[in-house]
Motif scaffolding. Structure first.
Motif, PDB file in Angstrom:
ATOM      1  N   ASP A 690       0.825  -1.210   0.000  1.00 56.86           N
ATOM      2  CA  ASP A 690       0.000   0.000   0.000  1.00 56.86           C
ATOM      3  C   ASP A 690       0.855   1.254   0.000  1.00 56.86           C
ATOM      4  O   ASP A 690       0.537   2.244  -0.677  1.00 56.86           O
ATOM      5  CB  ASP A 690      -0.929  -0.009   1.212  1.00 56.86           C
ATOM      6  CG  ASP A 690      -1.875  -1.204   1.220  1.00 56.86           C
ATOM      7  OD1 ASP A 690      -2.071  -1.803   0.143  1.00 56.86           O
ATOM      8  OD2 ASP A 690      -2.392  -1.544   2.292  1.00 56.86           O
ATOM      9  N   ALA A 694       0.913   3.956  -2.954  1.00 58.41           N
ATOM     10  CA  ALA A 694       0.588   5.341  -2.610  1.00 58.41           C
ATOM     11  C   ALA A 694       1.655   6.290  -3.145  1.00 58.41           C
ATOM     12  O   ALA A 694       1.343   7.371  -3.682  1.00 58.41           O
ATOM     13  CB  ALA A 694       0.459   5.485  -1.090  1.00 58.41           C
ATOM     14  N   ALA A 697       1.269   6.454  -6.945  1.00 56.14           N
ATOM     15  CA  ALA A 697       0.104   7.279  -7.300  1.00 56.14           C
ATOM     16  C   ALA A 697       0.438   8.760  -7.174  1.00 56.14           C
ATOM     17  O   ALA A 697       0.074   9.577  -8.037  1.00 56.14           O
ATOM     18  CB  ALA A 697      -1.077   6.915  -6.400  1.00 56.14           C
ATOM     19  N   LYS A 698       1.136   9.133  -6.121  1.00 59.44           N
ATOM     20  CA  LYS A 698       1.527  10.531  -5.924  1.00 59.44           C
ATOM     21  C   LYS A 698       2.512  10.973  -7.000  1.00 59.44           C
ATOM     22  O   LYS A 698       2.369  12.053  -7.583  1.00 59.44           O
ATOM     23  CB  LYS A 698       2.141  10.698  -4.539  1.00 59.44           C
ATOM     24  CG  LYS A 698       2.591  12.120  -4.224  1.00 59.44           C
ATOM     25  CD  LYS A 698       3.190  12.208  -2.822  1.00 59.44           C
ATOM     26  CE  LYS A 698       3.662  13.628  -2.524  1.00 59.44           C
ATOM     27  NZ  LYS A 698       4.265  13.726  -1.160  1.00 59.44           N
ATOM     28  N   GLY A 703      -4.173  10.470  -9.181  1.00 62.11           N
ATOM     29  CA  GLY A 703      -5.399  10.901  -8.523  1.00 62.11           C
ATOM     30  C   GLY A 703      -5.988   9.853  -7.595  1.00 62.11           C
ATOM     31  O   GLY A 703      -6.934  10.130  -6.850  1.00 62.11           O
ATOM     32  N   SER A 704      -5.438   8.638  -7.607  1.00 62.06           N
ATOM     33  CA  SER A 704      -5.946   7.579  -6.733  1.00 62.06           C
ATOM     34  C   SER A 704      -5.502   7.843  -5.297  1.00 62.06           C
ATOM     35  O   SER A 704      -4.344   8.153  -5.036  1.00 62.06           O
ATOM     36  CB  SER A 704      -5.411   6.221  -7.196  1.00 62.06           C
ATOM     37  OG  SER A 704      -5.766   5.201  -6.278  1.00 62.06           O
ATOM     38  N   THR A 705      -6.447   7.717  -4.359  1.00 60.60           N
ATOM     39  CA  THR A 705      -6.121   7.945  -2.945  1.00 60.60           C
ATOM     40  C   THR A 705      -6.333   6.701  -2.091  1.00 60.60           C
ATOM     41  O   THR A 705      -6.060   6.724  -0.895  1.00 60.60           O
ATOM     42  CB  THR A 705      -6.984   9.083  -2.381  1.00 60.60           C
ATOM     43  OG1 THR A 705      -8.377   8.738  -2.517  1.00 60.60           O
ATOM     44  CG2 THR A 705      -6.702  10.395  -3.106  1.00 60.60           C
ATOM     45  N   VAL A 706      -6.830   5.627  -2.701  1.00 57.44           N
ATOM     46  CA  VAL A 706      -7.162   4.437  -1.921  1.00 57.44           C
ATOM     47  C   VAL A 706      -5.943   3.851  -1.225  1.00 57.44           C
ATOM     48  O   VAL A 706      -6.015   3.444  -0.060  1.00 57.44           O
ATOM     49  CB  VAL A 706      -7.844   3.366  -2.804  1.00 57.44           C
ATOM     50  CG1 VAL A 706      -6.938   2.916  -3.943  1.00 57.44           C
ATOM     51  CG2 VAL A 706      -8.266   2.165  -1.958  1.00 57.44           C
ATOM     52  N   TRP A 707      -4.800   3.848  -1.898  1.00 55.07           N
ATOM     53  CA  TRP A 707      -3.604   3.234  -1.312  1.00 55.07           C
ATOM     54  C   TRP A 707      -3.061   4.083  -0.171  1.00 55.07           C
ATOM     55  O   TRP A 707      -2.591   3.541   0.836  1.00 55.07           O
ATOM     56  CB  TRP A 707      -2.540   3.029  -2.392  1.00 55.07           C
ATOM     57  CG  TRP A 707      -3.043   2.234  -3.556  1.00 55.07           C
ATOM     58  CD1 TRP A 707      -3.258   2.678  -4.826  1.00 55.07           C
ATOM     59  CD2 TRP A 707      -3.455   0.866  -3.531  1.00 55.07           C
ATOM     60  NE1 TRP A 707      -3.766   1.678  -5.607  1.00 55.07           N
ATOM     61  CE2 TRP A 707      -3.898   0.549  -4.841  1.00 55.07           C
ATOM     62  CE3 TRP A 707      -3.496  -0.116  -2.549  1.00 55.07           C
ATOM     63  CZ2 TRP A 707      -4.360  -0.723  -5.180  1.00 55.07           C
ATOM     64  CZ3 TRP A 707      -3.964  -1.384  -2.879  1.00 55.07           C
ATOM     65  CH2 TRP A 707      -4.392  -1.676  -4.179  1.00 55.07           C
ATOM     66  N   GLN A 708      -3.128   5.388  -0.322  1.00 50.99           N
ATOM     67  CA  GLN A 708      -2.680   6.274   0.748  1.00 50.99           C
ATOM     68  C   GLN A 708      -3.542   6.088   1.999  1.00 50.99           C
ATOM     69  O   GLN A 708      -3.031   6.033   3.122  1.00 50.99           O
ATOM     70  CB  GLN A 708      -2.725   7.730   0.276  1.00 50.99           C
ATOM     71  CG  GLN A 708      -2.264   8.741   1.323  1.00 50.99           C
ATOM     72  CD  GLN A 708      -0.809   8.568   1.731  1.00 50.99           C
ATOM     73  OE1 GLN A 708      -0.008   8.030   0.978  1.00 50.99           O
ATOM     74  NE2 GLN A 708      -0.481   9.006   2.942  1.00 50.99           N
ATOM     75  N   ARG A 709      -4.864   5.974   1.796  1.00 51.23           N
ATOM     76  CA  ARG A 709      -5.751   5.778   2.948  1.00 51.23           C
ATOM     77  C   ARG A 709      -5.444   4.457   3.649  1.00 51.23           C
ATOM     78  O   ARG A 709      -5.407   4.394   4.881  1.00 51.23           O
ATOM     79  CB  ARG A 709      -7.219   5.793   2.490  1.00 51.23           C
ATOM     80  CG  ARG A 709      -7.721   7.174   2.091  1.00 51.23           C
ATOM     81  CD  ARG A 709      -9.252   7.218   2.106  1.00 51.23           C
ATOM     82  NE  ARG A 709      -9.844   6.167   1.278  1.00 51.23           N
ATOM     83  CZ  ARG A 709     -10.129   6.312  -0.008  1.00 51.23           C
ATOM     84  NH1 ARG A 709      -9.857   7.471  -0.619  1.00 51.23           N
ATOM     85  NH2 ARG A 709     -10.677   5.323  -0.673  1.00 51.23           N
TER      86      ARG A 709
END
Length: 743
Positions: A690, A694, A697-698, A703-709
């Protein structure tokens, strides 16, 4: 790792016990003869042929009357029927000559498991009929020919009799092995005349050096199918092997005592002469010590007719080794169709390391006329209790393979998606030797842990250098374990927490006792990596900078880049090598050792020195080095994980990968984060995956935030990314298929 007992031996243990009772448990040639006769009687029970007529046809002098032998064979046959193995295959397995360790080493023979025999027969059978001509030129006890008979003829006795009488041929060095093959096949028919006609064609001798007239006499137009499990050893003789064959109990690295130099020299000369004859007969063997399986593969093609089938069990080196490039080229050029199944020994086919990989190869020989070469079918298979099952497959175009692997070595991709990803990275990357990039390496194994062992010191002495062993190096970390006490397998080592690496070696060595050619390297900063690895470890490649004033054992090869010996270049290489993208590529070509040839076959990303990505990798790697001696705090661990995530993202982008690509990459590392806290409702932690996704993605702006969360939630629970499992699980030594744990 100790060799496992084959599953086949477990299944046949009751039959083996019954057979031992039948022959009285004695040893020696007379006992083996009686053993074969009891098995021939068991074959008669299954096949229905007259045992007396069989003995007369083949000149067998019965140790007992036929009636007595049939009675002795009854409990053996009964035990075979209760096993999950077809009786004909079981008879072949029971009739083999016992292979002791040195016999196997000398001959390269590994008896074929019944599941592999059945699978190879399935690959060869579709184009065959009961009128076809087939041969196994290294038949052993005939289990492959027996399995092929079952696959082609089934239970049809008339077809079986015709097939045996006219089409089945065998060759082997051992007369006893050919006799075993005969009794195995005999259990499928009651026609002694058909068996006699078959046996009259067989050849007892060295197939590799046989006169071509031998084969022409069996099949003047060539064979419709060639099936085999050829020997897997090189033709060589070392002093160690000579002493072992003479009955001396010893291990590698022990000093040589009691060697009969004259007899050793004579035997060595025989081996050298044989090697020369093979090299003259089979040019694709190249130079040096010939691999027997390469010579046999050449022979298989020679014996096979146009549009015929070659089906064989071959070591995995065929698709990856530098020395097999000529044979790969020949196979791809001479074959209209190529199917390669990658199999490992976890299902205990052989009494060897469970990590050992081999191939089930099925080839259709092309005709003289130009015919379309079909794409290569690459399968992954694994053993079940009674068969094999396919776990992955990919279709690889031949031109596409040549474009990304000029030596035609095949990456172990398990799907079309993995092949596309492999090609994408290969096309985006550059060769280590690409002019202008400064990556041309100079490798070195600085101190041999066996040869130089007598010169090692057990305590620090003025002027002596600490000796770095493989367990002391992990990704971006140097000095991750320290020696506590003991030596060898009983040595006790302490694992140091992230942030507290330090140098605590088991041995030291004086510079004057090091090989002269490597003494100067101890004065330089260089990068080292662990060469013992595996595709299923937490991580396959672990590299760290090695400071001046320390020397590395042979399991930690070191690298310098003469065109640019700067610290920055070493830091960037370590960053690339420790990345998931590079590791994923390496796992496609790796076995259990990271040799130079395999390592350099993985392309490096295009990075301009002093460009922004280069500077980011340098900065992150420098900070990682400093932090690993700053103290074991949670803040240190989290910062190091953040830096490693940024490095992984930067390398991924340099290879042209996106978020979806990295999701596929990380599927190949399923045992990360053991010992970390899982998210609610999930079985295991995925904090490292994850965190990497994240960061990607950054970096890519997806634009995906699922992995950061997910990563944030996991950290709140106490999970930490990039922590080797042995640290998370309390510093235990975790065995991963026989290799070190790593992270």
């Amino acid at each position: 790792m100790s060799a496992p007992r084959p599953v086949e031996a477990e299944y046949l243990a009751p039959a083996e016990a019954a057979l031992t009772r039948a022959v009285g448990g004695a040893l020696g040639p007379a006992s083996f003869e009686l053993r074969l006769q009891v098995l021939e009687a068991a074959s008669a029970r299954f096949g229905g042929f007259d045992l007396t007529a069989f003995h007369e046809a083949f000149g067998v002098q019965g140790k007992k009357t036929a009636a007595e032998l049939l009675e002795l064979a009854a409990p053996v046959a009964s035990a075979i029927e209760r096993s999950p193995i077809h009786h004909a295959l079981a008879l072949s397995a029971l009739a083999r000559e016992a292979l002791h360790e040195q016999d196997r080493k000398n001959t390269g023979a590994y008896h074929t498991d019944f599941r592999l025999a059945t699978r190879l027969a399935q690959l060869a059978a579709p184009k065959l009929t009961y009128k076809s001509k087939v041969i196994d030129p290294a038949s052993g006890a005939g289990i492959l020919l027996t399995a092929l008979t079952l696959a082609v003829c089934g239970m049809d006795r008339a077809k079986t009799a015709h097939w045996l009488s006219h089409g089945v041929c065998a060759a082997d060095l051992s007369a006893n092995s050919l006799r075993a093959a005969l009794l195995s096949l005999a259990s499928l028919t009651d026609d002694v005349a058909a068996l006699k006609a078959m046996r009259a064609r067989w050849y007892c001798g060295d197939s590799l050096l046989a006169d071509p007239k031998v084969w022409a006499g069996m099949a003047p137009k060539g064979f419709d199918a060639v099936i085999g499990n050829p020997p897997w050893e090189k033709v060589k003789l070392s002093r160690h092997e000579f002493l072992k064959s003479s009955g001396t109990q010893r291990h590698y690295g022990a000093q040589i005592h009691g060697l009969d130099e004259a007899r050793f020299a004579a035997q060595r000369d025989e081996v050298v002469n044989y090697s020369r004859r093979l090299l003259a007969r089979y040019p694709d063997l190249g130079n040096g010590e010939p691999d027997l399986y390469i010579a046999f593969t050449d022979l298989f093609f020679e014996l096979c007719k146009e549009q015929g089938i070659v089906a064989a069990l071959i070591p995995g080196g065929l698709i990856r080794s530098q020395g097999t490039q000529a044979m790969r080229q020949k196979i791809f050029e001479a074959s209209q169709r190529v199917s390669l199944s990658i199999i490992d020994n976890r299902a205990k086919f052989f009494s060897i390391d469970t990590r050992f990989k081999f191939l089930a190869v099925a080839l259709m020989k092309a005709g003289f006329e130009k015919s379309k070469r079909e794409p290569i079918q690459l399968l992954h298979e694994r053993g079940t209790p009674t068969a094999l099952e396919t776990t992955g497959s990919a279709t690889i175009g031949r031109a596409a393979l040549a474009a990304v692997r000029p030596d035609l070595s095949l990456p172990e991709v398990r799907s079309v998606a993995e092949w596309k990803l492999f090609s994408k990275i290969a096309e985006a990357g550059i060769s280590w030797e690409e002019p202008g990039y400064g990556w041309a390496p100079k490798f070195c194994r600085e101190v041999d842990m066996t040869k130089e062992r007598p010169k090692f010191l057990s305590r620090s002495t003025n002027g002596a250098l600490p000796l770095v062993e493989g367990r002391m190096v992990q990704a971006h970390r140097f000095g991750v374990k320290g020696h506590v006490s003991g030596t060898g397998r009983s040595a006790l080592w302490e694992a140091y927490a992230i942030g507290s690496s330090r140098l605590s070696p088991q041995f030291w060595i004086r510079p004057s006792d090091m090989p002269r050619a490597t003494q100067h390297r101890a004065h330089f900063l260089r990068v080292g990596f662990c060469d013992i690895a595996g595709q299923t470890n937490e991580r396959s490649l672990m590299a760290a900078l090695i400071p001046a004033g320390a020397v590395c054992g042979n399991k930690v090869p070191t690298i310098l880049f003469p065109e640019d010996p700067s610290e920055e270049r070493l830091l960037v290489w370590a960053a690339i090598a420790n990345s998931f993208a590079f590791d994923w590529m390496l796992r496609r070509v790796l076995t259990t050792t990271v040799n130079y040839f395999l390592l350099q076959s993985v392309p490096l990303p295009k990075l301009a020195k002093d460009g922004l990505p280069w500077k980011k990798l340098v900065s992150a790697s420098q900070e990682l080095r400093k932090l690993d001696g700053a103290g074991a705090t949670r803040e240190t661990c989290e910062r190091m994980a953040q830096l490693r995530g940024e490095i992984d993202a930067e390398v991924a982008v340099a290879y042209g990968l996106d978020l979806n690509d990295m999701e596929l990459v990380l599927q190949d590392f399923p045992i990360l984060d053991r010992g970390q806290i899982a998210l609610p409702g999930e079985i295991k932690s995925t904090i490292t995956r994850d965190s990497v996704l994240a960061a990607v993605a950054k970096r890519t702006g997806s634009g995906s935030t699922v992995w950061q969360r997910r990563a944030v939630d996991a950290r709140v629970l106490g999970a930490m990314a990039y922590v080797p499992s042995e640290l998370a699980l309390g510093g235990e030594e975790i065995e991963e298929e026989g290799a070190q744990s790593n992270g």
